[in-house]
Design an enzyme around this catalytic site. Sequence first.
Site, PDB file in Angstrom:
ATOM      1  N   HIS A   1       0.676  -1.127   0.027  1.00 19.24           N
ATOM      2  CA  HIS A   1      -0.043   0.159  -0.031  1.00 19.24           C
ATOM      3  C   HIS A   1       1.123   1.180  -0.001  1.00 19.24           C
ATOM      4  CE1 HIS A   1       1.291  -1.007   4.106  1.00 19.24           C
ATOM      5  NE2 HIS A   1       1.049   0.372   4.208  1.00 19.24           N
TER       6      HIS A   1
ATOM      7  N   HIS B   1       5.457   6.157  -1.067  1.00 13.68           N
ATOM      8  CA  HIS B   1       6.105   4.957  -1.587  1.00 13.68           C
ATOM      9  C   HIS B   1       5.217   3.762  -1.141  1.00 13.68           C
ATOM     10  CE1 HIS B   1       6.417   5.538   2.770  1.00 13.68           C
ATOM     11  NE2 HIS B   1       7.019   4.543   2.847  1.00 13.68           N
TER      12      HIS B   1
END
Lengths: 169, 169
Positions: B34, B115
């Site tokens: 995620h 990220h």
Amino acid sequence: MKVGIAIFPSKKLQDLANSYRKRYDPQYALIPPHITLKSAFELNEEELTEVSSELEKISEKFQPFTLNTKKISSFHPVNNVIFLKVEPTEELVGLHQAVNTSFFGGPAEYAFVPHITIGQQLSNSEHADVFGQLQLQKIEHQETIDRFHLLYQLDNEIWTVYETFLLGK
Amino acid sequence: MKVGIAIFPSKKLQDLANSYRKRYDPQYALIPPHITLKSAFELNEEELTEVSSELEKISEKFQPFTLNTKKISSFHPVNNVIFLKVEPTEELVGLHQAVNTSFFGGPAEYAFVPHITIGQQLSNSEHADVFGQLQLQKIEHQETIDRFHLLYQLDNEIWTVYETFLLGK
């Protein structure tokens, strides 16, 4: 990809189910505790979008309903699955029926026995032992269910939620 | 309960991230790959409903956007986290900002570096070794992000999706 349709109950009920699952359910780490509305079936990405908008329409037709669970039960001798038995309400049965039509690849393979699995893949003697203890436990839990989820399975067999559908919205 | 806000990318990108995570990320089994929009914070059930409707409003204000990832990067020496670097687009940065206001308990603790974590809790020598190999890998992936998720953490530390929010709907 492999997708499925399920209801996740409240954190409280999930935590209760997990207190059993961590010992008795090898799928413990793959998906949180749930009521299966439609077992795994195959879709490509385009179909995923279509199924998603169809589920959106279905969710509008059903109102939030009360989930009631009072006992721990088992599918033995059909299989050695131990579960929290969920009382079949009209809305829950209707919702199950709606997502098991030909649009979604045909009717369900088995009669609908709403449940939250807490143990599976037990040997006969394990099952007898575990279920012998658990069936005496007094469960008394009620809550409102106002949503269900479309999930897909990753290559590592863990399930990810693709979309949530709110009932009656 | 502990909640968080995150974006799950496509199955394809999640499977890619997991091919690294299974070796290098101890949180591999707790949550699918995620992009964190807001790290874990505490809410009671009533607040969960409020936060949910606020996120609904926010999701309407942002359009789907392109996620672009081209390289594997690291936060070392700040910490030994290795990740797929996601290019910050206007929409992604705006979305991050929108869910880190005072309504949600205040601004983010760190500057936003979008990220997808693929390795963490590595010792310095493990980090040097693993990152030394991975930073040479050519990643080239682009996809459309059209949704984000509100999650809560169960007692066993596994995250469950509470609700999905579709961007621009």
